[in-house]
Design a protein around this motif. Sequence first.
Motif, short mmCIF file in Angstrom:
data_model
loop_
_atom_site.label_atom_id
_atom_site.label_comp_id
_atom_site.label_asym_id
_atom_site.label_seq_id
_atom_site.Cartn_x
_atom_site.Cartn_y
_atom_site.Cartn_z
N SER A 150 -0.80 -4.82 -5.28
CA SER A 150 -1.74 -5.91 -5.12
C SER A 150 -1.25 -7.27 -4.93
O SER A 150 -0.03 -7.52 -5.13
N ASP A 151 -1.98 -7.98 -3.89
CA ASP A 151 -1.30 -9.17 -3.39
C ASP A 151 -2.00 -10.39 -4.17
O ASP A 151 -1.08 -11.49 -4.31
N ILE A 152 -3.13 -10.15 -4.53
CA ILE A 152 -3.55 -11.29 -5.58
C ILE A 152 -4.46 -10.17 -6.58
O ILE A 152 -5.30 -9.34 -6.22
N THR A 153 -4.51 -10.76 -7.96
CA THR A 153 -5.32 -10.13 -8.91
C THR A 153 -6.44 -10.72 -9.64
O THR A 153 -5.82 -11.89 -10.26
N LEU A 154 -7.34 -10.48 -9.82
CA LEU A 154 -8.51 -11.20 -10.47
C LEU A 154 -8.64 -10.97 -11.88
O LEU A 154 -9.41 -9.82 -12.06
N ALA A 155 -8.28 -11.78 -12.67
CA ALA A 155 -8.44 -11.23 -14.14
C ALA A 155 -9.86 -11.29 -14.52
O ALA A 155 -10.15 -10.10 -15.32
N GLU A 156 -10.64 -12.14 -14.16
CA GLU A 156 -11.98 -12.11 -14.58
C GLU A 156 -12.97 -10.95 -14.30
O GLU A 156 -13.71 -10.22 -15.21
N SER A 157 -12.54 -10.35 -13.31
CA SER A 157 -13.50 -8.89 -12.58
C SER A 157 -12.39 -7.78 -12.76
O SER A 157 -13.09 -6.55 -12.53
N GLY A 158 -11.15 -7.89 -12.81
CA GLY A 158 -10.23 -6.77 -12.98
C GLY A 158 -10.18 -6.15 -11.24
O GLY A 158 -10.07 -4.92 -11.15
N THR A 159 -10.13 -7.17 -10.33
CA THR A 159 -10.11 -6.65 -8.97
C THR A 159 -8.79 -6.85 -8.48
O THR A 159 -8.22 -8.15 -8.75
N ALA A 160 -8.22 -5.93 -7.78
CA ALA A 160 -6.80 -6.20 -7.08
C ALA A 160 -7.14 -6.43 -5.56
O ALA A 160 -8.30 -5.61 -4.95
N VAL A 161 -6.67 -7.39 -4.88
CA VAL A 161 -7.10 -7.69 -3.63
C VAL A 161 -5.64 -7.41 -2.85
O VAL A 161 -4.65 -7.57 -3.06
N LEU A 162 -5.84 -6.41 -1.76
CA LEU A 162 -4.88 -5.81 -1.09
C LEU A 162 -4.92 -6.23 0.50
O LEU A 162 -5.87 -6.31 0.99
N PHE A 163 -3.83 -6.55 1.04
CA PHE A 163 -3.90 -7.15 2.26
C PHE A 163 -3.38 -6.34 3.11
O PHE A 163 -2.07 -5.55 2.83
N SER A 164 -4.02 -5.64 4.19
CA SER A 164 -3.64 -4.51 5.07
C SER A 164 -2.70 -4.80 6.14
O SER A 164 -2.57 -6.17 6.57
N SER A 165 -2.03 -4.19 6.74
CA SER A 165 -1.20 -4.23 7.79
C SER A 165 -1.03 -3.09 8.50
O SER A 165 -1.45 -1.82 8.42
N LYS A 166 -0.07 -3.05 9.71
CA LYS A 166 0.26 -1.67 10.34
C LYS A 166 0.69 -0.85 9.48
O LYS A 166 0.81 0.47 9.58
#
Length: 239
Positions: free
Chosen positions: A142-158
Amino acid sequence: MRGTIQNRDEFLSKVAGQLGQRSFTEGVERPKWKYQPQHAVLKDAGSDELLEILKMQCTKIHTDFFVSGKSGLMETLKTVVSNYGGGPILTWKDSRFDTIGLTPLFKQIWPEENVEINEWESSRGEENIELAEKANVGITISDITLAESGTAVLFSSKDRGRTVSFLPAKSVILIPKSTIVPRMTQATKIMREKVKNGEHVASCINFITGPSNSADIESRLVVGVHGPTKATYIVIEDL
């Protein structure tokens, strides 16, 4: 290759005209709102409190949750993958795996134990998709993780294919504790700052909240409709 925007000014002028407004192409300032309640939620929460909020949220989004130091991460990950039935495994090609000490597991231990593990490799092209489709477990960070919603933010690349997080049957997302922020408000701010500073921002950003699930009109939950049937977050504390 960068795309080209065609007829942008003409299009915006036409929209402005239909709205009875003058078209602006420069000098536009971001509005300053008197009330911004989105910034008040969890604004005073420390890192440990955010960790507990994330942990609690995971019980609501059907996601297994572990906390590990760097020294115990390898064994924690081995246990999770074993409980999921082992390989085939697909991971990103990501230098952060080396930083957190998982390279020996990926390159030596699992292969010696006959656990099939593959790495997303951009030069493979469509073969990456085939590997993702047959994988039992996909491992990402995970690049950024949202505590409130339990969301992992993933930045894609090649080298960080987006399908690694949703085509395998199960998903394991590693979460450096430092990536945990209160909510979407902070995530969008981080991304805006990257753009403002001229940093590269992924063209595909995935917001993942636990395993795939959906509910019909009677609110009957069905898990695994269009992605992994199971998900695990492993928070890494001492990075």
